[in-house]
Design an enzyme around this catalytic site. Structure first.
Site, short mmCIF file in Angstrom:
data_model
loop_
_atom_site.label_atom_id
_atom_site.label_comp_id
_atom_site.label_asym_id
_atom_site.label_seq_id
_atom_site.Cartn_x
_atom_site.Cartn_y
_atom_site.Cartn_z
N ALA A 72 0.84 -1.20 0.00
CA ALA A 72 0.00 0.00 0.00
C ALA A 72 0.87 1.24 0.00
O ALA A 72 1.87 1.31 0.71
CB ALA A 72 -0.91 0.00 1.23
N CYS A 73 0.51 2.21 -0.81
CA CYS A 73 1.25 3.47 -0.87
C CYS A 73 0.25 4.62 -0.99
O CYS A 73 -0.90 4.42 -1.37
CB CYS A 73 2.20 3.51 -2.07
SG CYS A 73 3.42 2.18 -2.12
N THR A 74 0.70 5.81 -0.69
CA THR A 74 -0.11 7.01 -0.82
C THR A 74 0.72 8.09 -1.49
O THR A 74 1.87 8.30 -1.12
CB THR A 74 -0.59 7.52 0.55
OG1 THR A 74 -1.31 6.49 1.22
CG2 THR A 74 -1.49 8.74 0.40
N ARG B 189 -7.51 6.00 3.27
CA ARG B 189 -6.35 6.87 3.11
C ARG B 189 -6.58 7.89 2.00
O ARG B 189 -6.15 9.05 2.09
CB ARG B 189 -5.10 6.03 2.80
CG ARG B 189 -4.58 5.27 4.00
CD ARG B 189 -3.29 4.51 3.69
NE ARG B 189 -3.54 3.29 2.95
CZ ARG B 189 -3.23 3.08 1.68
NH1 ARG B 189 -2.64 4.04 0.98
NH2 ARG B 189 -3.49 1.93 1.09
#
Length: 351
Positions: free
Chosen positions: A24-26, A231
């Site tokens: 997971a990344c943002t 997110r």
């Protein structure tokens, strides 16, 4: 709140955490005053990752690393690239201020080979745009008018597991685009309003989820789990709610604060969720001042690279800032002088 209600709330929060993506990344784009644009991202990954900074000059001859039909080009722009395992560019900024970031998207389905369309390995997809384009509009126009097959490869350390990634672009004007392969076709979302990108579901569904949450007062309630959808909403609110400043130090601090808010605690471990990822490192690109910041989750310091102190000329050497696993090398402040000449890494070949 009744005991039953509290139990339901705890169960819901636990379920949300346990269903978080394995990787997971943002990524967020800050559109401050007087053209103060910055792009920040978390690298969230289950496994430790070797990530180094590389300076690539103009004039490098490249190919798509995908067999006989690979695209070929010569880089028009120099760039600072962030490597993943020194086999791929996963983030970076070129000397025109174009930023490119790769993030996980389980819904990805790359195209089937048709025997004629030019091909490119996923490992060099982001680098191609850093090499060739100054603005998001130019990059999107090219992508729409030049059919291309992007071919994935194995995730390091996971034989048989192909990397499903989407690509985000932003430029010095604050423009933004998201490129996703859905059901074998390239889907492009291009708009200055697309400041936030996370992971699943595909971007159309993320935008629909964001519209749903727009009816809720964010000052009273924001979704707080580590799920991609939560997110996305949370970062989308905070990136415009934080201090908007043309002061480069304040603006960078604001962007770091937003992506830290969307981070996964370091070393998070839950037996029921063995693939839960953790934030390994963060980077922030100041596309006005042309400064690129880095922060390891295992270090208390921020370091940065000043593009004005780098040599991107065609006669320049490729240079490397060795940061190691999870960028664990201890650096603080301006690290522009710490690069050393190095042989460029080989982008992972795709079959």
């Amino acid at each position: 709140m009744s005991r039953f209600t509290r139990i339901l709330a705890v169960l819901a929060a636990t379920a949300a955490l346990l269903t978080a993506e394995a990787q997971a990344c943002t990524r967020v784009v800050y559109q401050g005053p007087d053209g103060r644009t910055l792009t920040g991202r978390n690298m969230d990954f289950k496994d430790p990752m070797v990530s180094n900074f590389w300076v690539f000059p103009r004039g490098m001859k490249r190919n798509g690393a995908a067999g006989s039909r690979s695209v070929e080009w010569t880089s028009k722009f120099g760039s600072l690239a962030v490597s993943g395992y020194d086999i791929s560019t996963v983030d970076g900024m070129n000397e025109a201020g174009l930023n490119a970031s790769l993030l996980w998207l389980n819904a990805t389905k790359f195209p089937e080979g048709d025997g004629t369309t030019p091909r490119m390995s996923l490992s060099i997809w982001a680098q191609f745009y850093l090499d060739q384009f100054a603005t998001v509009s130019e990059a999107v126009e090219y992508a729409r008018s030049h059919p291309l097959e992007v071919v994935s490869g194995e995730v390091p350390g996971r034989p048989g597991s192909l990397a499903p990634l989407h690509l985000t672009l932003s430029d010095a004007t604050g423009d933004s685009a998201v490129l996703e392969w859905i059901d074998g076709k390239l889907s492009i979302h291009h708009d200055r309003a697309y400041q936030v990108v996370t992971n699943d579901p595909p971007y159309d569904d993320q935008l629909a989820n964001q519209r749903y949450w727009s009816a809720v007062d964010p000052l009273k309630f924001l979704p707080g789990s580590g799920r991609s959808e939560d997110r996305f909403v949370r970062a989308g609110f905070y990136i415009n709610a934080v201090t908007q400043s043309d002061d480069p130090r304040i603006a960078a601090a604001a962007v770091f604060s937003v992506i830290r808010n969307a981070s996964a605690p370091y070393g998070v471990s839950i037996p029921e969720a063995p693939n839960l990822s953790t934030t390994r490192w963060r980077v922030v690109a100041d596309q006005k001042s042309m400064v690129f910041y880095g922060e390891s989750a295992t270090s208390p310091n921020i370091f940065w690279v000043d593009f004005k102190k780098l040599d991107f000329s065609e006669s320049a050497h490729v240079r490397k800032l060795d940061l190691g696993v999870d960028m664990a090398r201890i650096l603080a402040g301006d690290a522009s002088s710490q690069f050393v000449p190095a042989k460029p890494f080989d982008f992972m070949e795709a079959e």
